[in-house]
Design a protein around this motif. Structure first.
Motif, PDB file in Angstrom:
ATOM      1  N   ALA A   1       4.896  -9.956  17.426  1.00 24.66           N
ATOM      2  CA  ALA A   1       6.003  -8.896  17.235  1.00 24.66           C
ATOM      3  C   ALA A   1       6.817  -8.698  15.964  1.00 24.66           C
ATOM      4  O   ALA A   1       7.691  -8.320  16.000  1.00 24.66           O
ATOM      5  CB  ALA A   1       6.827  -8.882  18.669  1.00 24.66           C
ATOM      6  N   ARG A   2       5.946  -9.493  14.984  1.00 22.72           N
ATOM      7  CA  ARG A   2       6.631  -9.489  13.750  1.00 22.72           C
ATOM      8  C   ARG A   2       6.698  -7.934  13.131  1.00 22.72           C
ATOM      9  O   ARG A   2       5.749  -7.284  13.172  1.00 22.72           O
ATOM     10  CB  ARG A   2       5.865 -10.310  12.675  1.00 22.72           C
ATOM     11  CG  ARG A   2       6.119 -11.974  13.026  1.00 22.72           C
ATOM     12  CD  ARG A   2       5.509 -12.774  12.073  1.00 22.72           C
ATOM     13  NE  ARG A   2       3.819 -12.439  12.574  1.00 22.72           N
ATOM     14  CZ  ARG A   2       2.912 -13.333  12.176  1.00 22.72           C
ATOM     15  NH1 ARG A   2       3.107 -14.082  10.951  1.00 22.72           N
ATOM     16  NH2 ARG A   2       1.516 -13.037  12.265  1.00 22.72           N
ATOM     17  N   GLY A   3       7.884  -7.725  12.546  1.00 23.16           N
ATOM     18  CA  GLY A   3       7.989  -6.381  12.022  1.00 23.16           C
ATOM     19  C   GLY A   3       8.973  -5.343  13.276  1.00 23.16           C
ATOM     20  O   GLY A   3       9.159  -4.433  12.975  1.00 23.16           O
ATOM     21  N   SER A   4       8.967  -5.803  14.345  1.00 22.75           N
ATOM     22  CA  SER A   4       9.286  -4.839  15.370  1.00 22.75           C
ATOM     23  C   SER A   4      10.975  -5.203  15.615  1.00 22.75           C
ATOM     24  O   SER A   4      11.440  -6.325  15.317  1.00 22.75           O
ATOM     25  CB  SER A   4       8.968  -5.392  17.076  1.00 22.75           C
ATOM     26  OG  SER A   4       7.757  -4.872  16.892  1.00 22.75           O
TER      27      SER A   4
ATOM     28  N   GLU B   1      -1.094   1.741  15.315  1.00 22.12           N
ATOM     29  CA  GLU B   1      -0.167   0.880  14.407  1.00 22.12           C
ATOM     30  C   GLU B   1      -0.255   1.733  12.991  1.00 22.12           C
ATOM     31  O   GLU B   1      -1.483   2.002  12.561  1.00 22.12           O
ATOM     32  CB  GLU B   1      -1.122  -0.432  14.187  1.00 22.12           C
ATOM     33  CG  GLU B   1      -1.061  -1.339  15.482  1.00 22.12           C
ATOM     34  CD  GLU B   1      -1.992  -2.840  15.265  1.00 22.12           C
ATOM     35  OE1 GLU B   1      -1.747  -3.086  13.755  1.00 22.12           O
ATOM     36  OE2 GLU B   1      -2.442  -3.323  15.985  1.00 22.12           O
ATOM     37  N   VAL B   2       0.865   1.891  12.681  1.00 21.28           N
ATOM     38  CA  VAL B   2       0.995   2.638  11.340  1.00 21.28           C
ATOM     39  C   VAL B   2       2.054   2.112  10.452  1.00 21.28           C
ATOM     40  O   VAL B   2       2.805   1.256  10.813  1.00 21.28           O
ATOM     41  CB  VAL B   2       1.754   4.051  11.634  1.00 21.28           C
ATOM     42  CG1 VAL B   2       0.388   4.926  12.383  1.00 21.28           C
ATOM     43  CG2 VAL B   2       2.893   4.029  12.574  1.00 21.28           C
ATOM     44  N   ASP B   3       2.142   2.574   9.317  1.00 26.64           N
ATOM     45  CA  ASP B   3       3.118   2.190   8.312  1.00 26.64           C
ATOM     46  C   ASP B   3       4.200   3.172   8.888  1.00 26.64           C
ATOM     47  O   ASP B   3       4.062   4.467   8.994  1.00 26.64           O
ATOM     48  CB  ASP B   3       2.635   2.470   6.877  1.00 26.64           C
ATOM     49  CG  ASP B   3       3.637   2.229   5.967  1.00 26.64           C
ATOM     50  OD1 ASP B   3       3.570   1.310   5.072  1.00 26.64           O
ATOM     51  OD2 ASP B   3       4.941   3.029   6.167  1.00 26.64           O
TER      52      ASP B   3
ATOM     53  N   THR C   1       2.787   8.621  19.912  1.00 30.63           N
ATOM     54  CA  THR C   1       1.446   7.969  19.453  1.00 30.63           C
ATOM     55  C   THR C   1       1.816   6.675  18.364  1.00 30.63           C
ATOM     56  O   THR C   1       0.945   5.826  18.287  1.00 30.63           O
ATOM     57  CB  THR C   1       0.460   8.767  19.214  1.00 30.63           C
ATOM     58  OG1 THR C   1       0.630  10.098  20.120  1.00 30.63           O
ATOM     59  CG2 THR C   1      -0.917   8.246  19.258  1.00 30.63           C
ATOM     60  N   ALA C   2       2.555   7.281  17.354  1.00 34.59           N
ATOM     61  CA  ALA C   2       3.003   6.128  16.318  1.00 34.59           C
ATOM     62  C   ALA C   2       3.700   5.210  16.579  1.00 34.59           C
ATOM     63  O   ALA C   2       5.050   5.375  17.091  1.00 34.59           O
ATOM     64  CB  ALA C   2       3.326   7.069  15.079  1.00 34.59           C
ATOM     65  N   ASP C   3       3.253   3.922  16.393  1.00 28.95           N
ATOM     66  CA  ASP C   3       4.210   2.932  16.678  1.00 28.95           C
ATOM     67  C   ASP C   3       4.964   2.490  15.536  1.00 28.95           C
ATOM     68  O   ASP C   3       4.623   1.539  14.935  1.00 28.95           O
ATOM     69  CB  ASP C   3       3.154   1.541  17.160  1.00 28.95           C
ATOM     70  CG  ASP C   3       4.055   0.399  17.585  1.00 28.95           C
ATOM     71  OD1 ASP C   3       5.004   0.327  17.930  1.00 28.95           O
ATOM     72  OD2 ASP C   3       3.278  -0.847  17.818  1.00 28.95           O
ATOM     73  N   THR C   4       6.029   3.008  15.565  1.00 29.83           N
ATOM     74  CA  THR C   4       7.035   2.991  14.434  1.00 29.83           C
ATOM     75  C   THR C   4       8.098   2.330  14.884  1.00 29.83           C
ATOM     76  O   THR C   4       9.089   1.699  13.875  1.00 29.83           O
ATOM     77  CB  THR C   4       7.539   4.376  13.661  1.00 29.83           C
ATOM     78  OG1 THR C   4       8.177   5.161  14.828  1.00 29.83           O
ATOM     79  CG2 THR C   4       6.342   5.276  13.228  1.00 29.83           C
ATOM     80  N   GLY C   5       8.649   2.206  16.009  1.00 30.06           N
ATOM     81  CA  GLY C   5       9.710   1.619  16.430  1.00 30.06           C
ATOM     82  C   GLY C   5      10.940   2.742  16.717  1.00 30.06           C
ATOM     83  O   GLY C   5      11.851   2.383  17.420  1.00 30.06           O
TER      84      GLY C   5
ATOM     85  N   GLU D   1      -3.040   1.552  10.117  1.00 28.97           N
ATOM     86  CA  GLU D   1      -2.959   0.482   9.351  1.00 28.97           C
ATOM     87  C   GLU D   1      -4.449   0.033   9.507  1.00 28.97           C
ATOM     88  O   GLU D   1      -5.079  -0.521   8.553  1.00 28.97           O
ATOM     89  CB  GLU D   1      -2.254  -0.542  10.027  1.00 28.97           C
ATOM     90  CG  GLU D   1      -0.931  -0.365  10.150  1.00 28.97           C
ATOM     91  CD  GLU D   1      -0.194  -0.623   8.694  1.00 28.97           C
ATOM     92  OE1 GLU D   1      -0.903  -0.883   7.838  1.00 28.97           O
ATOM     93  OE2 GLU D   1       0.928  -0.884   8.767  1.00 28.97           O
ATOM     94  N   ASN D   2      -5.518   0.866  10.486  1.00 35.01           N
ATOM     95  CA  ASN D   2      -6.743   0.290  10.595  1.00 35.01           C
ATOM     96  C   ASN D   2      -7.783   1.310  10.524  1.00 35.01           C
ATOM     97  O   ASN D   2      -8.916   1.048  10.869  1.00 35.01           O
ATOM     98  CB  ASN D   2      -6.860  -0.490  12.145  1.00 35.01           C
ATOM     99  CG  ASN D   2      -5.888  -1.505  12.340  1.00 35.01           C
ATOM    100  OD1 ASN D   2      -5.431  -2.199  11.556  1.00 35.01           O
ATOM    101  ND2 ASN D   2      -5.646  -1.731  13.858  1.00 35.01           N
ATOM    102  N   ALA D   3      -7.536   2.277   9.692  1.00 35.65           N
ATOM    103  CA  ALA D   3      -8.529   3.241   9.453  1.00 35.65           C
ATOM    104  C   ALA D   3      -7.996   4.111   8.344  1.00 35.65           C
ATOM    105  O   ALA D   3      -6.849   4.435   8.117  1.00 35.65           O
ATOM    106  CB  ALA D   3      -8.767   4.075  10.713  1.00 35.65           C
TER     107      ALA D   3
END
Lengths: 80, 380
Positions: free
Chosen positions: A14-17, B270-272, B290-294, B279-281
């Motif tokens: 969870a690094r970065g979360s 997983e995105v910037d 959909t975007a895991d940004t927090g 991140e993976n494509a």
């Protein structure tokens, strides 16, 4: 903080979360594993130092160890 | 050569982006230098915030549903179909009818799905307002509810609209008070961590309101199972709560396609968190839930992210460096009753500070909900 040779069953990175992401990720993984399994949580969020211990105490799981690495913490939690 | 941008998902993020690109890339579309395809697995666009009001008899699900072909610019190719596979190496999508669709740029805006089956008994024993059918069924229960214990349980995060569980209990409290029934209705709110909301500033604001209004709170409550026959909710922490009406915020997941394509876990890409690039494509973006940004899973987030990705794609298409970034901007109205609301605005660096609730803000929220259709069209 101690060096440990505990072998985790599952690892949650969870690094970065941001808070409460690491704790929620840990709870989600604990939900999925079997009693006795050990989940390793990696978090670079300072809040995890209190969040994780509070929740493991509340839920009756055991915080086996906390390690301080260069840029994150490693929490080993055993599911009760 | 014509660059092909494919947007997957016709919710808020996908619709706003499609219309943004139609406007922003007008010249390139006209010259056939670019084409934009929006793929959605149904003909309608659905505005989910309407569902909060359905259980209280204030709105109908149909109020949140309009045909995509009425909202999306004619310069966009709208394809009603389901994608069954994403191959990010060959930059190709496989469709349900076995045809395929190649892309130069892909934007994933597939949103959230509900996973109530992850909690034994929840689907049978619980109600929700996070789906059209759930909101309608809950309305039937709520309208005939005159006494007993209502439990709202937030079961896992992230979930759509992080403020909506607080809004529901605030609205329910006010709704029963105004009808003279509140003394006979107990309301309990449960949350997975040690406070009433994931964001500590919103939690600190909300908790005193809950205490003032006799809304019971159970924190560190992670629902493990529901016994529909005994009307009992049990947590991982070993707490049991008996209910007469259970309103559960079910676990959420993204679509399976995302994980199958190696783009992220549980359907979240997983995105910037600033560029929204996967991140993976290569040449893959994700926006909204959909975007895991927090950032919260909220319509405003999808809206602002769509604008950022629209600008980045236009830069890419024109051979210029993409400089637009998303800084976490989020706007949320928070209902605090049936005729009062607060408002928060925040981003990655600046925390929320809820404003004092007022009737004016409540009406501003309802007015925005009506004018949302201008947002979907890319006009607001």
């Amino acid at each position: 903080m101690t060096e440990t040779d505990i072998q985790p069953t599952e690892t949650v990175d969870a690094r970065g979360s941001a808070c409460p992401g690491p704790l929620m990720d840990l709870i989600g993984k604990i939900r999925a594993v079997e009693p006795g399994d050990v989940v390793l949580l990696l978090s670079d969020n300072e809040q995890s130092l209190t969040d994780v211990e509070e929740w493991t105490n509340e839920a009756g799981n055991e915080l086996l160890a906390v390690e301080e690495e260069d840029d994150h913490y490693a929490f080993y939690v055993e599911k009760a | 050569m014509t660059d092909h941008i494919v947007i997957l998902g016709g919710g808020t993020g996908g619709a706003v982006l499609a219309n943004d690109l139609a406007d922003r890339l007008d010249a390139e579309l006209e010259a056939d230098e670019v084409r934009v395809t929006l793929v959605n697995d149904g003909p309608d666009h659905v505005y989910k915030p309407v569902w909060l009001y359905v259980p209280f008899g204030e709105r109908e699900p149909a109020d949140g549903r309009r045909p995509l072909d009425e909202l999306v610019d004619d310069r966009i190719d709208l394809r009603i179909d389901r994608v069954t596979d994403i191959d990010t190496d060959s930059q190709r999508l496989r469709m349900r009818d076995k045809t395929s669709l190649s892309y130069d740029y892909l934007v994933l805006a597939t949103g959230s799905t509900l996973a109530p089956d992850e909690i034994p008994g929840l689907a049978e024993g619980g109600h929700d307002y996070y789906s059209e059918s759930g909101a309608e069924t809950l309305r039937e229960e709520l309208l005939s509810f005159t006494e007993g214990h209502i439990v709202l349980s937030v079961i896992g995060t992230p979930h759509m609209c992080p403020a909506a569980p607080l809004e529901f209990v605030f609205m329910a409290d006010d709704w029963f008070r105004k009808r003279g029934l509140r003394e006979d209705v107990e309301i309990t709110y449960t949350y997975p961590i040690q406070r009433v909301h994931g964001n500590p500033h919103i939690a600190e604001w909300a908790r005193p309101i809950m205490d003032d209004r006799d809304i019971n709170v159970e924190t560190f409550f992670n629902a493990e199972s529901v016994d529909p026959e005994a009307n009992r909710l049990t947590s991982m922490e070993g707490t049991d709560i008996d209910y007469d009406l259970l309103v559960g915020i079910p676990p959420h997941r993204g679509v399976d396609l995302v994980e199958e394509a190696g783009l992220g876990d549980s359907g979240w890409v997983e995105v910037d968190q600033h560029t929204l690039e996967a991140e993976n494509a290569d040449n893959v973006y994700a926006i909204g839930d959909t975007a895991d940004t927090g950032a919260p899973n909220a319509g405003s987030v999808a809206h602002y992210q769509a604008g950022v990705v629209g600008r980045r794609l236009a830069s890419d298409i024109r051979g210029r460096p993409a400089t637009a970034t998303y800084e976490g901007k989020t706007l949320c109205f928070v209902e605090t009753g049936m005729d009062s609301a607060s408002f928060v605005e925040f981003d990655y660096e600046n925390p929320p500070s809820p404003v004092p609730p007022s009737e004016k803000i409540h009406w501003a929220k309802l007015a925005y909900n009506e004018s949302y259709w201008l947002t979907a069209r890319g006009l607001l």
